[in-house]
Motif scaffolding. Structure first.
Motif, short mmCIF file in Angstrom:
data_model
loop_
_atom_site.label_atom_id
_atom_site.label_comp_id
_atom_site.label_asym_id
_atom_site.label_seq_id
_atom_site.Cartn_x
_atom_site.Cartn_y
_atom_site.Cartn_z
N THR A 1 29.94 -12.43 8.88
CA THR A 1 28.59 -11.90 9.07
C THR A 1 27.68 -13.03 9.54
N ARG A 2 26.97 -12.78 10.64
CA ARG A 2 26.04 -13.78 11.15
C ARG A 2 24.75 -13.70 10.33
N MET A 3 24.36 -14.84 9.74
CA MET A 3 23.17 -14.91 8.90
C MET A 3 21.95 -15.39 9.69
N VAL A 4 22.18 -16.23 10.69
CA VAL A 4 21.11 -16.80 11.50
C VAL A 4 21.59 -16.82 12.94
N SER A 5 20.69 -16.50 13.85
CA SER A 5 21.01 -16.54 15.26
C SER A 5 19.85 -17.16 16.00
N GLY A 6 20.13 -18.09 16.88
CA GLY A 6 19.09 -18.72 17.67
C GLY A 6 19.66 -19.28 18.95
N GLU A 7 18.83 -19.99 19.69
CA GLU A 7 19.25 -20.57 20.96
C GLU A 7 20.26 -21.70 20.76
N ARG A 8 20.12 -22.45 19.66
CA ARG A 8 20.96 -23.62 19.40
C ARG A 8 22.17 -23.33 18.54
N LEU A 9 22.09 -22.31 17.68
CA LEU A 9 23.17 -22.11 16.73
C LEU A 9 23.21 -20.69 16.20
N SER A 10 24.38 -20.36 15.67
CA SER A 10 24.57 -19.18 14.82
C SER A 10 25.17 -19.69 13.52
N ALA A 11 24.74 -19.11 12.40
CA ALA A 11 25.28 -19.48 11.09
C ALA A 11 25.94 -18.25 10.50
N TYR A 12 27.18 -18.43 10.01
CA TYR A 12 27.98 -17.32 9.50
C TYR A 12 28.32 -17.52 8.03
N ASP A 13 28.31 -16.43 7.29
CA ASP A 13 28.76 -16.43 5.90
C ASP A 13 30.28 -16.55 5.92
N ALA A 14 30.79 -17.70 5.42
CA ALA A 14 32.22 -17.96 5.44
C ALA A 14 32.85 -17.86 4.05
N PRO B 1 31.73 -17.38 -0.50
CA PRO B 1 30.68 -17.70 -1.47
C PRO B 1 30.20 -19.15 -1.34
N GLY B 2 28.94 -19.31 -0.95
CA GLY B 2 28.35 -20.63 -0.83
C GLY B 2 28.84 -21.46 0.33
N GLU B 3 29.54 -20.85 1.29
CA GLU B 3 30.10 -21.58 2.43
C GLU B 3 29.58 -21.01 3.74
N THR B 4 29.25 -21.91 4.66
CA THR B 4 28.65 -21.50 5.93
C THR B 4 29.38 -22.16 7.09
N LEU B 5 29.69 -21.36 8.10
CA LEU B 5 30.21 -21.88 9.36
C LEU B 5 29.04 -21.93 10.34
N LEU B 6 28.75 -23.13 10.85
CA LEU B 6 27.71 -23.31 11.86
C LEU B 6 28.38 -23.38 13.22
N VAL B 7 27.95 -22.53 14.14
CA VAL B 7 28.46 -22.53 15.50
C VAL B 7 27.31 -22.99 16.39
N PHE B 8 27.43 -24.21 16.90
CA PHE B 8 26.37 -24.81 17.70
C PHE B 8 26.65 -24.68 19.19
N ALA B 9 25.58 -24.49 19.97
CA ALA B 9 25.69 -24.48 21.42
C ALA B 9 25.84 -25.92 21.89
N ARG B 10 26.98 -26.21 22.50
CA ARG B 10 27.25 -27.56 22.98
C ARG B 10 26.15 -28.00 23.94
N GLY B 11 25.66 -29.22 23.74
CA GLY B 11 24.64 -29.78 24.62
C GLY B 11 23.21 -29.53 24.16
N LEU B 12 23.01 -28.69 23.15
CA LEU B 12 21.65 -28.38 22.69
C LEU B 12 21.33 -28.98 21.32
N THR B 13 22.21 -29.81 20.80
CA THR B 13 22.00 -30.30 19.45
C THR B 13 21.98 -31.83 19.34
N ALA B 14 22.09 -32.53 20.44
CA ALA B 14 22.18 -34.00 20.39
C ALA B 14 20.86 -34.66 20.02
#
Length: 142
Positions: free
Chosen positions: A34-47, A49-62
């Motif tokens: 389940t995606r908990m946060v969505s934005g231009e730079r990242l999506s955060a997923y419920d992975a 209990p208490g664990e999060t997978l962050l999926v970052f857009a390459r090139g937008l987080t440096a």
């Protein structure tokens, strides 16, 4: 040297991708997160209990990002990365069947010395995603 205070575990892990929506199709549509946060730079997923997978857009987080609460230091990654989802031993076959039904080829399967098994697949950006069943590490036996 002083003794380190105790840790509560790993809260977040991350991967970097070229296309957040394509990655969403994999992590939500195939893996079922389940995606908990969505934005231009990242999506955060419920992975889990208490664990999060962050999926970052390459090139937008440096670069550092200033927020109301403080500055988030910049970070990035080159090339594919790896992380593992914890699964129950009795879920290996259901995961193998699900991935096949979704057209996701197994890249590898490993039987570990302790007896656990891991299924490896690639996400759409070539990140190596592992589905690991115990026993594997000394602290991952159930």
């Amino acid at each position: 040297m002083s003794k380190a205070p105790p840790l509560g575990g790993i809260l977040e892990t991350s991967v970097y991708v070229e296309d957040l929506e394509r990655a969403h199709g994999f992590y939500c549509g195939i893996v079922g997160l389940t995606r908990m946060v969505s934005g231009e730079r990242l999506s955060a997923y419920d992975a889990g209990p208490g664990e999060t997978l962050l999926v970052f857009a390459r090139g937008l987080t440096a670069q550092d990002v200033e927020t109301e609460g403080g500055i988030v230091p910049g970070h990035h990654s080159e090339g594919p990365s790896h992380f593992a989802f914890r699964i129950a031993a009795d879920q290996l076959e259901p995961w193998r069947a699900h991935l096949a039904a979704c057209g996701i080829p197994l890249r590898s399967e490993v039987v570990w010395p302790a007896g656990g098994r891991s299924l490896y697949v690639d996400d759409p950006d070539g990140n190596v995603v592992e589905f690991a069943a115990p026993p594997l590490w000394p602290n991952f036996t159930e």
